[in-house]
Design a protein around this motif. Structure first.
Motif, PDB file in Angstrom:
ATOM      1  N   GLN A   1     -62.953  45.406  29.990  1.00 47.73           N
ATOM      2  CA  GLN A   1     -63.981  45.589  28.989  1.00 47.73           C
ATOM      3  C   GLN A   1     -65.346  45.296  29.596  1.00 47.73           C
ATOM      4  OE1 GLN A   1     -63.518  43.212  25.447  1.00 47.73           O
ATOM      5  NE2 GLN A   1     -65.053  44.375  24.318  1.00 47.73           N
ATOM      6  N   VAL A   2     -66.343  46.099  29.199  1.00 52.22           N
ATOM      7  CA  VAL A   2     -67.706  45.960  29.695  1.00 52.22           C
ATOM      8  C   VAL A   2     -68.642  45.698  28.525  1.00 52.22           C
ATOM      9  CG1 VAL A   2     -69.617  47.073  30.906  1.00 52.22           C
ATOM     10  CG2 VAL A   2     -67.258  47.475  31.644  1.00 52.22           C
ATOM     11  N   GLN A   3     -69.557  44.764  28.706  1.00 55.27           N
ATOM     12  CA  GLN A   3     -70.583  44.490  27.709  1.00 55.27           C
ATOM     13  C   GLN A   3     -71.944  44.888  28.272  1.00 55.27           C
ATOM     14  OE1 GLN A   3     -68.506  41.509  28.670  1.00 55.27           O
ATOM     15  NE2 GLN A   3     -67.030  42.589  27.380  1.00 55.27           N
ATOM     16  N   LEU A   4     -72.737  45.590  27.469  1.00 60.38           N
ATOM     17  CA  LEU A   4     -74.052  46.056  27.874  1.00 60.38           C
ATOM     18  C   LEU A   4     -75.083  45.594  26.852  1.00 60.38           C
ATOM     19  CD1 LEU A   4     -73.102  49.743  28.774  1.00 60.38           C
ATOM     20  CD2 LEU A   4     -73.386  47.842  30.369  1.00 60.38           C
ATOM     21  N   VAL A   5     -76.174  45.015  27.336  1.00 62.62           N
ATOM     22  CA  VAL A   5     -77.225  44.515  26.460  1.00 62.62           C
ATOM     23  C   VAL A   5     -78.564  45.061  26.915  1.00 62.62           C
ATOM     24  CG1 VAL A   5     -78.377  42.499  25.509  1.00 62.62           C
ATOM     25  CG2 VAL A   5     -75.927  42.413  25.978  1.00 62.62           C
ATOM     26  N   GLU A   6     -79.219  45.840  26.043  1.00 63.52           N
ATOM     27  CA  GLU A   6     -80.538  46.388  26.336  1.00 63.52           C
ATOM     28  C   GLU A   6     -81.625  45.429  25.868  1.00 63.52           C
ATOM     29  OE1 GLU A   6     -77.986  49.965  24.859  1.00 63.52           O
ATOM     30  OE2 GLU A   6     -78.353  47.898  24.247  1.00 63.52           O
ATOM     31  N   SER A   7     -82.764  45.480  26.546  1.00 59.08           N
ATOM     32  CA  SER A   7     -83.920  44.687  26.152  1.00 59.08           C
ATOM     33  C   SER A   7     -85.188  45.367  26.655  1.00 59.08           C
ATOM     34  CB  SER A   7     -83.835  43.259  26.695  1.00 59.08           C
ATOM     35  OG  SER A   7     -83.827  43.254  28.109  1.00 59.08           O
ATOM     36  N   GLY A   8     -86.331  44.928  26.159  1.00 64.61           N
ATOM     37  CA  GLY A   8     -87.611  45.435  26.628  1.00 64.61           C
ATOM     38  C   GLY A   8     -88.291  46.426  25.708  1.00 64.61           C
ATOM     39  N   GLY A   9     -87.636  46.796  24.617  1.00 64.19           N
ATOM     40  CA  GLY A   9     -88.250  47.720  23.677  1.00 64.19           C
ATOM     41  C   GLY A   9     -89.391  47.072  22.919  1.00 64.19           C
ATOM     42  N   GLY A  10     -90.157  47.904  22.222  1.00 63.59           N
ATOM     43  CA  GLY A  10     -91.276  47.398  21.451  1.00 63.59           C
ATOM     44  C   GLY A  10     -92.223  48.499  21.043  1.00 63.59           C
ATOM     45  N   LEU A  11     -93.410  48.096  20.616  1.00 61.70           N
ATOM     46  CA  LEU A  11     -94.453  49.017  20.171  1.00 61.70           C
ATOM     47  C   LEU A  11     -95.494  49.180  21.266  1.00 61.70           C
ATOM     48  CD1 LEU A  11     -95.850  50.650  17.888  1.00 61.70           C
ATOM     49  CD2 LEU A  11     -96.917  48.503  17.177  1.00 61.70           C
ATOM     50  N   VAL A  12     -95.836  50.425  21.575  1.00 60.88           N
ATOM     51  CA  VAL A  12     -96.819  50.709  22.615  1.00 60.88           C
ATOM     52  C   VAL A  12     -97.656  51.915  22.198  1.00 60.88           C
ATOM     53  CG1 VAL A  12     -95.228  52.194  23.898  1.00 60.88           C
ATOM     54  CG2 VAL A  12     -97.129  51.094  25.099  1.00 60.88           C
ATOM     55  N   GLN A  13     -98.911  51.948  22.623  1.00 66.15           N
ATOM     56  CA  GLN A  13     -99.788  53.072  22.313  1.00 66.15           C
ATOM     57  C   GLN A  13     -99.502  54.260  23.221  1.00 66.15           C
ATOM     58  OE1 GLN A  13    -103.908  51.870  22.412  1.00 66.15           O
ATOM     59  NE2 GLN A  13    -103.772  50.811  20.456  1.00 66.15           N
ATOM     60  N   ALA A  14     -99.800  55.452  22.733  1.00 67.76           N
ATOM     61  CA  ALA A  14     -99.634  56.656  23.536  1.00 67.76           C
ATOM     62  C   ALA A  14    -100.399  56.525  24.846  1.00 67.76           C
ATOM     63  CB  ALA A  14    -100.109  57.873  22.757  1.00 67.76           C
ATOM     64  N   GLY A  15     -99.755  56.946  25.930  1.00 68.15           N
ATOM     65  CA  GLY A  15    -100.343  56.821  27.257  1.00 68.15           C
ATOM     66  C   GLY A  15     -99.965  55.544  27.966  1.00 68.15           C
ATOM     67  N   GLY A  16     -99.348  54.621  27.249  1.00 69.86           N
ATOM     68  CA  GLY A  16     -98.971  53.336  27.811  1.00 69.86           C
ATOM     69  C   GLY A  16     -97.631  53.365  28.507  1.00 69.86           C
ATOM     70  N   SER A  17     -97.190  52.184  28.956  1.00 69.14           N
ATOM     71  CA  SER A  17     -95.954  52.050  29.716  1.00 69.14           C
ATOM     72  C   SER A  17     -95.074  50.953  29.137  1.00 69.14           C
ATOM     73  CB  SER A  17     -96.251  51.722  31.180  1.00 69.14           C
ATOM     74  OG  SER A  17     -96.994  52.747  31.803  1.00 69.14           O
TER      75      SER A  17
END
Length: 122
Positions: A1-17
């Protein structure tokens, strides 16, 4: 069994990173490649990028090629998605997944994370 956890999402303005991370744990022995997918409300899940663990060879959707970059840290069992020049059309929940093959097809992936929300304001 494999567990995957995403992180780093959020709100950003157009043109941003933004940089997303996906940490893998458990039995990752059969994982040949990792992929990123995204899904916006009312739309089907869409392939974004994939990377092979061993060679680092990458594959991108046409819509993100030149703007996004997928990378991996084998020692940390972690995959990243660097997203630049973001626009409103990139708004979606982003999922990472593992596959015994190297593919842009969702059905080729056997384990999935819970997703992280990316919102780009216009």
């Amino acid at each position: 069994q494999v567990q995957l956890v995403e992180s780093g999402g959020g709100l950003v303005q157009a043109g941003g990173s933004l940089r997303l991370s996906c940490a893998a744990s458990g039995r990752t022995f059969t994982s040949y490649a990792m992929g990123w997918f995204r899904q916006a409300p009312g739309k089907e899940r869409e392939f974004v990028a994939a990377i092979k663990w061993t060679s680092g060879m990458t594959l991108y959707a046409d819509s993100v090629k030149g703007r996004f970059a997928i990378s991996r840290d084998n020692a940390k069992n972690t995959v990243y998605l660097q997203m630049n020049s973001l626009n409103a059309e990139d708004t979606a929940i982003y999922y990472c997944a593992t596959s015994p093959s190297y593919s842009r097809l969702a059905r080729a992936y056997d384990y999935w994370g819970q997703g992280t929300q990316v919102t780009v304001s216009s």
